[in-house]
Design a protein around this motif. Structure first.
Motif, mmCIF file in Angstrom:
data_model
loop_
_atom_site.group_PDB
_atom_site.id
_atom_site.type_symbol
_atom_site.label_atom_id
_atom_site.label_comp_id
_atom_site.label_asym_id
_atom_site.label_seq_id
_atom_site.Cartn_x
_atom_site.Cartn_y
_atom_site.Cartn_z
ATOM 1 N N GLN A 71 0.827 -1.205 0.000
ATOM 2 C CA GLN A 71 0.000 0.000 0.000
ATOM 3 C C GLN A 71 0.862 1.256 0.000
ATOM 4 O O GLN A 71 0.548 2.249 -0.673
ATOM 5 C CB GLN A 71 -0.926 0.008 1.209
ATOM 6 N N LYS A 84 -7.891 3.753 -4.225
ATOM 7 C CA LYS A 84 -8.366 2.404 -3.913
ATOM 8 C C LYS A 84 -8.347 1.506 -5.144
ATOM 9 O O LYS A 84 -9.070 0.512 -5.201
ATOM 10 C CB LYS A 84 -9.766 2.469 -3.317
ATOM 11 N N TRP A 140 -0.923 -6.222 -2.101
ATOM 12 C CA TRP A 140 -1.948 -5.277 -1.625
ATOM 13 C C TRP A 140 -3.208 -5.376 -2.468
ATOM 14 O O TRP A 140 -4.329 -5.401 -1.921
ATOM 15 C CB TRP A 140 -1.410 -3.849 -1.656
ATOM 16 N N THR A 144 -6.769 -6.555 -0.746
ATOM 17 C CA THR A 144 -7.929 -5.663 -0.654
ATOM 18 C C THR A 144 -9.089 -6.102 -1.533
ATOM 19 O O THR A 144 -10.238 -5.750 -1.272
ATOM 20 C CB THR A 144 -7.537 -4.220 -1.036
ATOM 21 N N THR A 145 -8.786 -6.872 -2.589
ATOM 22 C CA THR A 145 -9.833 -7.391 -3.470
ATOM 23 C C THR A 145 -9.603 -8.890 -3.653
ATOM 24 O O THR A 145 -9.074 -9.331 -4.677
ATOM 25 C CB THR A 145 -9.819 -6.672 -4.838
#
Length: 250
Positions: A71, A84, A140, A144-145
């Motif tokens: 990130q 994002k 990252w 996050t996904t």
């Protein structure tokens, strides 16, 4: 009773034969058990690698620590792809997409970050980020996904580029542009006609995205059975479009 020398020798000879046989049992070499070593009775499989997966598409270690480092490095990408990874229409595509990340291998993502996409706003980052920093960016994105690796059909193409060109003009060009330049031609879709993309994207990746769409974007499925498809294309028709893209890549 007195035994003759010949009579006393018989038991000694028998003992010698038995002793030789005992010492040589299990010493025979063969193709299945070299050296006569007894096979192990421990059949417990070795534990899988924490980064292994059934499709072999992923090798980057994904956890809270690598994601946090990624990130921090991703801050350099946010200007185009969004804080994002939501993308910016007309500038850079969305990366936070489950279907996209399911189809994209770690190698594909890493090579794209390293080498960029010629003719687009995606510049090479290999002189800015170290290899581990690039891998952490991938970590990252996956953290996050989350997505399971897709089962891709990477069989050789059996499509008709001629029919694919017709389908592309009628269906795909409105978003991706007549030449596949994407944002440089339209405000709706990414560039899929350049060699910079096609040289790195496998047939399986393109087939999967065409059939399933790119989630969280305007790219809907094109599968023949999809209920919300822009157009219902058969597997053969999708192969035709891919064949056209590869033939006309620039």
């Amino acid at each position: 009773m007195t035994m003759s020398p010949g009579t006393r020798a018989l038991p000694a000879l028998a003992v010698a034969i038995l002793l030789f046989a005992a010492l040589t049992v299990g010493c025979k070499d063969d193709a299945t058990n070299p050296g006569g070593v007894p096979p192990s009775t421990d059949t417990k499989p070795a534990p899988p690698s924490p980064t292994a997966n059934k499709s072999g598409m992923r090798f980057v270690t994904v956890n809270a620590a690598t994601a946090a480092k990624g990130q921090a490095s991703y801050a350099g990408c946010a200007g185009c792809h969004g804080a994002k990874a939501e993308g910016k229409t007309g500038l850079a595509p969305r990366l936070a997409s489950e279907s996209f990340l399911a189809a994209a291998s770690d190698e594909f993502l890493i090579n794209t970050i390293k080498n960029g996409r010629a003719g687009t706003t995606m510049i090479p980052w290999k002189n800015t980020f170290k290899d581990d920093e690039i891998e952490n960016i991938v970590a990252w994105l996956r953290h996050t996904t989350p997505s399971e690796p897709a089962e891709l059909n990477n069989a050789p193409l059996k499509g008709s580029a001629e029919n694919g060109e017709k389908l592309y003009r009628e269906i795909c060009s409105a978003c991706h542009g007549r030449s596949g330049a994407g944002f440089q031609e339209t405000a709706n879709g990414t560039g899929i006609g350049r060699k910079g993309f096609l040289d790195g994207a496998s047939n399986g990746f393109i087939r999967y995205i065409a059939k399933n769409g790119k989630s969280q974007t305007a790219m809907r499925p094109f599968d023949l059975k999809a209920k919300t498809a822009v157009a219902n294309l058969s597997d053969q028709e999708i192969d035709d479009v891919v064949a056209h893209l590869r033939k006309s890549a620039w």
